[in-house]
Design an enzyme around this catalytic site. Structure first.
Site, PDB file in Angstrom:
ATOM      1  CG  ASN A 157      31.051  94.807 -18.346  1.00 18.07           C
ATOM      2  OD1 ASN A 157      30.481  93.812 -17.639  1.00 18.07           O
ATOM      3  ND2 ASN A 157      32.401  95.031 -18.460  1.00 18.07           N
ATOM      4  N   GLY A 205      29.650  98.212 -15.058  1.00 17.01           N
ATOM      5  CA  GLY A 205      31.243  98.154 -15.378  1.00 17.01           C
ATOM      6  C   GLY A 205      31.646  98.612 -16.579  1.00 17.01           C
ATOM      7  CD  GLN A 206      28.940 100.241 -22.130  1.00 17.96           C
ATOM      8  OE1 GLN A 206      27.740  99.954 -21.642  1.00 17.96           O
ATOM      9  NE2 GLN A 206      29.181 100.298 -23.441  1.00 17.96           N
ATOM     10  CG  ASP A 218      40.991  95.003 -22.189  1.00 23.20           C
ATOM     11  OD1 ASP A 218      40.031  95.155 -22.284  1.00 23.20           O
ATOM     12  OD2 ASP A 218      41.880  95.737 -21.500  1.00 23.20           O
ATOM     13  CB  ILE A 219      45.057  98.719 -23.206  1.00 25.06           C
ATOM     14  CG1 ILE A 219      46.237  99.456 -23.379  1.00 25.06           C
ATOM     15  CG2 ILE A 219      44.183  99.218 -21.978  1.00 25.06           C
ATOM     16  CD1 ILE A 219      46.188 100.852 -23.704  1.00 25.06           C
ATOM     17  CG  HIS A 250      33.614  96.508 -25.390  1.00 27.95           C
ATOM     18  ND1 HIS A 250      33.216  97.855 -25.365  1.00 27.95           N
ATOM     19  CD2 HIS A 250      33.972  96.188 -24.216  1.00 27.95           C
ATOM     20  CE1 HIS A 250      33.163  98.038 -23.910  1.00 27.95           C
ATOM     21  NE2 HIS A 250      33.682  97.111 -23.272  1.00 27.95           N
ATOM     22  CG  LEU A 251      31.741  89.161 -26.990  1.00 30.15           C
ATOM     23  CD1 LEU A 251      30.782  88.895 -25.855  1.00 30.15           C
ATOM     24  CD2 LEU A 251      31.208  88.415 -28.122  1.00 30.15           C
ATOM     25  CG  HIS A 252      35.075  92.332 -21.862  1.00 33.35           C
ATOM     26  ND1 HIS A 252      36.313  92.978 -21.676  1.00 33.35           N
ATOM     27  CD2 HIS A 252      34.203  93.235 -21.788  1.00 33.35           C
ATOM     28  CE1 HIS A 252      36.059  94.202 -21.017  1.00 33.35           C
ATOM     29  NE2 HIS A 252      34.625  94.401 -21.475  1.00 33.35           N
TER      30      HIS A 252
HETATM   31  P1  5GP Z   1      34.283  97.851 -20.208  1.00 37.25           P
HETATM   32  O1  5GP Z   1      34.479  98.417 -18.944  1.00 37.25           O
HETATM   33  O2  5GP Z   1      33.646  99.116 -21.177  1.00 37.25           O
HETATM   34  O3  5GP Z   1      33.258  96.692 -20.434  1.00 37.25           O
HETATM   35  O4  5GP Z   1      35.555  97.475 -21.152  1.00 37.25           O
HETATM   36  C1  5GP Z   1      36.248  98.409 -21.878  1.00 37.25           C
HETATM   37  C2  5GP Z   1      37.695  97.914 -21.825  1.00 37.25           C
HETATM   38  O5  5GP Z   1      38.500  98.751 -22.716  1.00 37.25           O
HETATM   39  C3  5GP Z   1      38.756  97.620 -20.812  1.00 37.25           C
HETATM   40  O6  5GP Z   1      38.951  96.447 -20.411  1.00 37.25           O
HETATM   41  C4  5GP Z   1      39.727  98.431 -20.954  1.00 37.25           C
HETATM   42  O7  5GP Z   1      40.825  97.912 -20.535  1.00 37.25           O
HETATM   43  C5  5GP Z   1      39.871  98.455 -22.380  1.00 37.25           C
HETATM   44  N1  5GP Z   1      40.580  99.852 -23.229  1.00 37.25           N
HETATM   45  C6  5GP Z   1      40.237 100.990 -22.689  1.00 37.25           C
HETATM   46  N2  5GP Z   1      40.839 101.935 -23.586  1.00 37.25           N
HETATM   47  C7  5GP Z   1      41.646 100.884 -24.408  1.00 37.25           C
HETATM   48  C8  5GP Z   1      42.506 101.287 -25.475  1.00 37.25           C
HETATM   49  O8  5GP Z   1      42.791 102.558 -25.922  1.00 37.25           O
HETATM   50  N3  5GP Z   1      42.992 100.009 -26.064  1.00 37.25           N
HETATM   51  C9  5GP Z   1      42.563  98.827 -25.782  1.00 37.25           C
HETATM   52  N4  5GP Z   1      43.303  97.909 -26.345  1.00 37.25           N
HETATM   53  N5  5GP Z   1      41.956  98.492 -24.675  1.00 37.25           N
HETATM   54  C10 5GP Z   1      41.217  99.578 -24.202  1.00 37.25           C
END
Ligand code: 5GP
Ligand code: ZN
Length: 115
Positions: A88, A94-95, A32-33, A101-103
């Site tokens: 999420n 919080g998505q 994750d970034i 995707h699975l964190h």
């Molecule tokens: P969500 O909030 O949808 O459950 O999770 C999205 C995740 O994607 C966040 O934790 C966010 O930091 C990560 N993310 C968003 N854009 C990028 C990207 O361009 N590269 C990477 N590696 N992670 C990303």
């Protein structure tokens, strides 16, 4: 959203950089970034599905593969003694990226309930 515009589809296609940790025919996983724990990996199906709320029974094997990937990556990253998996689904939850995707979070003590 069309998969052309989806940032995770772009990462999977190699059109956008990522720090890959794992890949199979059906799954791609990368750091994750904006990590929320010392280990924070995103496990993404190559098939574009916007939200967990949009899956169908045909996706069941793919979701199982994501769990097996999580276990394998947790071992690979040295966090198999304690890690958390989060999905999420929907903006309220919080998505922020609308490609399932699975964190995988690990490397620190987790609290409950999550925020
Ligand atoms: P969500 O909030 O949808 O459950 O999770 C999205 C995740 O994607 C966040 O934790 C966010 O930091 C990560 N993310 C968003 N854009 C990028 C990207 O361009 N590269 C990477 N590696 N992670 C990303
Ligand atoms: Zn996508």
């Amino acid at each position: 959203m069309l998969s052309d515009e989806c940032i995770f589809c772009q990462i999977i296609r190699g059109e956008r950089p990522s720090r890959k940790v794992y890949e199979t025919e059906t799954i791609y996983a990368f750091h994750d970034i904006n990590p929320q724990a010392p280990t924070h990996i995103l496990i993404v199906p190559k098939k574009h599905i916007a939200r967990l709320a949009d899956i169908t029974p045909e996706d069941a094997p793919l979701l199982g593969e994501m769990m097996v990937a999580a276990k394998t990556i947790a071992e690979q990253e040295g966090v198999s003694s304690g890690f958390r998996l989060v999905i999420n689904s929907g903006r309220e939850a919080g998505q922020s990226v609308f490609h399932v995707h699975l964190h995988l979070l690990g490397g620190r003590r987790m609290r409950w309930p999550p925020g």
